[in-house]
Structures are given as C-alpha cells and as structure tokens.
Motif scaffolding. Structure first.
Motif, short mmCIF file in Angstrom:
data_model
loop_
_atom_site.label_atom_id
_atom_site.label_comp_id
_atom_site.label_asym_id
_atom_site.label_seq_id
_atom_site.Cartn_x
_atom_site.Cartn_y
_atom_site.Cartn_z
N HIS A 115 -22.64 30.73 126.56
CA HIS A 115 -23.33 30.75 125.27
C HIS A 115 -23.18 32.09 124.57
N GLY A 116 -22.56 33.04 125.21
CA GLY A 116 -22.41 34.39 124.67
C GLY A 116 -23.00 35.41 125.64
N LEU A 117 -22.96 36.66 125.25
CA LEU A 117 -23.56 37.72 126.06
C LEU A 117 -25.07 37.68 125.84
N ARG B 253 -32.13 35.44 134.99
CA ARG B 253 -30.78 35.34 135.56
C ARG B 253 -30.33 33.90 135.75
N GLU B 254 -31.27 32.99 135.93
CA GLU B 254 -30.92 31.58 135.99
C GLU B 254 -30.90 30.95 134.61
N ALA B 255 -31.95 31.18 133.83
CA ALA B 255 -32.08 30.53 132.54
C ALA B 255 -30.99 30.94 131.57
N ALA B 256 -30.50 32.17 131.67
CA ALA B 256 -29.46 32.64 130.76
C ALA B 256 -28.23 31.75 130.83
N HIS B 257 -27.94 31.23 132.01
CA HIS B 257 -26.80 30.33 132.17
C HIS B 257 -27.16 28.87 131.84
N ASP B 258 -28.37 28.48 132.21
CA ASP B 258 -28.74 27.06 132.13
C ASP B 258 -29.12 26.60 130.74
N LEU C 89 -31.68 39.03 123.41
CA LEU C 89 -30.56 39.07 122.47
C LEU C 89 -29.47 38.13 122.97
N GLU C 90 -28.79 37.52 122.02
CA GLU C 90 -27.60 36.73 122.33
C GLU C 90 -26.51 37.14 121.36
N ILE C 91 -25.40 37.63 121.89
CA ILE C 91 -24.29 38.07 121.06
C ILE C 91 -23.16 37.06 121.22
#
Length: 301
Positions: free
Chosen positions: A78-80, A106-111, A149-151
């Motif tokens: 989804h981005g950085l 660390r899990e939710a950032a990917h899921d 943040l999401e880049i």
C-alpha cells in the motif's frame, strides 16, 4: 578489639555487601530494560523502498534507557507506512503500551488496505492491553499521541493524526511545518469517531525530507527555561544543502543535547524520512555521504 569496633566493622561490611547487591541487581534490571527497548524499537535500515531513514530516542529515565516514545517504518504493497507515537508517561510503566501499539502496527500495516483500518486496529490493541492490566494498573488509563503516514509510489502523503505534533518538511533550502487538519484526540483518551477520513499532505518530491518528532523535543528547555528552537535548527539544516537522513538526525540531536545541557525531563524521539527515489546518482551520493552512528553518541542508552 573492642566489642563496639567489632560491631562497627561487621555492620559496615553488611552495609557494603547490601549496597553491592543492590547495585548489581539495578544494573541487571537496566540491562534487561535496555534489551527490551532495543527489541521493540528495532534499528531502522538506512534505506527502505527508495527512502533514506534514521531515528533515535532519548529516554527521560536515563538509567534504564526506556521511554514511552515509539516509531516504525514498513514498506507495504500500500506504500511506505510510518508510525510515530508518544505514550503518556515514560519508563517501564510505558513499555507494555509501546509493545502493544507497535506489535499491532507491524501486522496491520500489511493487512489493512486503508490507513483508517490501521488506526482502528491500534485502538483495539490498546484497549485490550488496558483491559488485561486491570483498572488499578498505571497502564489502564494510558493514552497515546499518534501520527500515521502513508507515502504512495507517486509521492502522495496520507495521514491520520491523534493529537501528535505535525512533521516538518525540508524542501530545497527551506523548512516548514506541514499540517492538514485539526488532529483527533489522543488514541485511548476517547473512542475514535465513526468516520476517519485521511488527510493529504503535499506530495513528496525527490530530495524532500520529513522530520517527525515527539513532544519531548519541543518541550526540551535550557537552563534559562527556553524551549528548544526546532524550527530554526531545521531551517539551518535546509540552508546547508542536501543531507542524508542520518545526518539530519545527528544535527538535530546534537543541537538538542547542547540546548538542554544533556538534562532530560521527558522522552524525546526524532524520525527522519528522506525521499531518495529518482535522485541522480551524484546527488544521492552527496546526501548519503555520512556514515556515522545511527544513534547520537550512545545518548539513547
């Protein structure tokens, strides 16, 4: 030898032995706490998905090297994705809350496809942590200021902010704070609203740098009670020309420690994210020339 002298010698020996035992146990406790902190705040790679990264924290609890600040950067489909947070309080009492929030991120950032889904996962993790500690535990009323943040690949920056300071952006020879909307309340202080629309910051351009930080940086004071001048320090960094993320971090912490005389009243953390994508190789080499330590002079220990 007189009986009084004997008793005095024995008493002195007992006191010295007890003192050595207490100091040994204290050193062990500090070592364990430091190891736990290092396991939670894992060192960031100097480069990730085309971005230069650097981060460090200084704990108000100097002996244990444990603080309530948290940060992480993860490259996802989804981005950085970046989190920067500050748990109320500091020291060992805050460490469990840091673990709960970071573990969930660390899990939710990917899921989670949407940044709002990440934030709701963090809210649930914090609530579970509070319930398991019980109503009388110090962590039961913990709240966390948090910036997500999401880049994206095209440089778009989406944010969700729960009561955290907005970052500064370094672009060219200038530095300025960037803010999108009024932040939400700190996470855990109140339930999140039903709608969580993300806010957009200006698109990052190659060579742009974002500097994220916690309140402990802004609240740091010198001997005369003057606050740390973060904005002028960053303006000076920008005027000096392109710098790697690590160099920016080193300059900020050097100025911070000089300003405070190495006195600490609160945890302080800084995270630097530099967009090195699509930079010409000479420019990238100049910005990455510094190879100094990731943490400033072991001040985080």
């Amino acid at each position: 030898m007189r009986p009084g002298a004997v008793f005095l010698a024995v008493g002195t020996g007992i006191v010295l032995h007890a003192r050595r035992t207490i100091l040994h146990e204290l050193r062990q406790a500090r070592a364990v706490a430091g190891a736990a902190q290092n396991a939670l705040l894992r060192p960031l790679p100097p480069h990730l998905a085309g971005f230069g990264l650097a981060a460090a924290q200084l704990s108000a609890d100097r002996g244990a090297a444990v603080g309530g600040d948290l940060y992480e950067v993860i490259a996802t489909e989804h981005g950085l994705r970046v989190v920067m947070g500050d748990v109320r309080g500091h020291g060992l009492a805050a460490l469990g809350t840091v673990a709960a929030v970071l573990g969930s991120f660390r899990e939710a950032a990917h899921d989670e496809r949407e940044l709002a889904g990440v934030l709701r996962r963090l809210e649930r993790a914090l609530a579970r942590h509070q319930r398991t500690r019980g109503p009388q535990h110090p962590a039961a009323e913990d709240f966390v200021t948090l910036l997500l943040l999401e880049i994206a690949d095209d440089g778009r920056v989406r944010t969700l902010n729960c009561g955290h300071p907005w970052p500064h952006r370094l672009r060219g020879r200038g530095a300025e704070p960037v803010a999108a909307v009024e932040p939400l309340p700190p996470l855990g202080a109140f339930p999140l609203p039903r709608e969580l629309p993300t806010a957009d910051l200006d698109r990052l351009l190659p060579g742009d740098t974002l500097v994220l930080y916690t309140d402990g940086v802004l609240d740091a004071r010198d001997a005369r009670g003057r606050f740390f001048p973060l904005a002028p320090v960053l303006a000076g960094v920008a005027r000096a020309g392109p710098m790697s993320a690590r160099t920016v971090l080193r300059v900020v912490f050097t100025a911070l420690l000089r300003h405070t005389g190495n006195r600490r009243c609160d945890d302080a953390a800084v995270l630097v994210v530099r967009d090195d994508r699509d930079l010409p190789h000479p420019a990238r080499s100049r910005a990455g020339a510094d190879t100094g330590p990731r943490r400033p002079a072991d001040e985080s220990s």
